[in-house]
Scaffold this motif. Structure first.
Motif, short mmCIF file in Angstrom:
data_model
loop_
_atom_site.label_atom_id
_atom_site.label_comp_id
_atom_site.label_asym_id
_atom_site.label_seq_id
_atom_site.Cartn_x
_atom_site.Cartn_y
_atom_site.Cartn_z
N LEU A 78 21.51 95.37 -14.08
CA LEU A 78 19.99 96.19 -14.76
C LEU A 78 20.09 97.24 -13.99
CD1 LEU A 78 18.61 92.88 -15.56
CD2 LEU A 78 19.62 94.17 -16.91
N LEU A 79 20.39 97.46 -12.68
CA LEU A 79 19.33 98.65 -11.44
C LEU A 79 20.33 99.41 -12.02
CD1 LEU A 79 18.20 96.73 -7.92
CD2 LEU A 79 17.67 97.86 -9.94
N VAL B 72 23.80 90.64 -11.97
CA VAL B 72 22.48 90.44 -13.42
C VAL B 72 21.93 91.81 -12.47
CG1 VAL B 72 21.22 89.76 -14.68
CG2 VAL B 72 23.01 88.26 -14.64
N VAL B 73 21.08 91.53 -11.43
CA VAL B 73 20.44 92.64 -11.10
C VAL B 73 21.27 93.48 -10.20
CG1 VAL B 73 18.88 92.43 -8.65
CG2 VAL B 73 18.39 90.74 -9.66
N SER B 74 22.39 93.20 -10.75
CA SER B 74 23.10 94.84 -10.46
C SER B 74 23.45 95.32 -10.64
CB SER B 74 24.23 94.87 -9.15
OG SER B 74 25.54 95.31 -9.19
N GLY C 105 22.88 85.32 -10.55
CA GLY C 105 21.48 86.54 -10.17
C GLY C 105 22.16 87.65 -9.50
N MET C 106 22.74 88.50 -8.42
CA MET C 106 23.11 89.07 -7.56
C MET C 106 23.37 89.67 -8.90
SD MET C 106 21.84 89.27 -4.73
CE MET C 106 21.17 88.56 -3.28
#
Length: 40
Positions: free
Chosen positions: A26-27, A22-24, A19-20
């Protein structure tokens, strides 16, 4: 990790790690697109 008086807990295990990541990603992609639009 402690911020002030509150305890911040990240998701543990493979799901939290994924999750971390993927979030990184995307950001970073979002910020790159935003900067490109602003600097045109």
């Amino acid at each position: 990790m402690r911020i002030g008086n509150s305890q911040v807990r990240f998701l543990g295990g493979p799901a939290g790690c994924l999750g971390m990541i993927v979030v990184s990603i995307l950001l970073s992609v979002g910020l790159t697109v935003l900067l490109n639009l602003l600097l045109r």
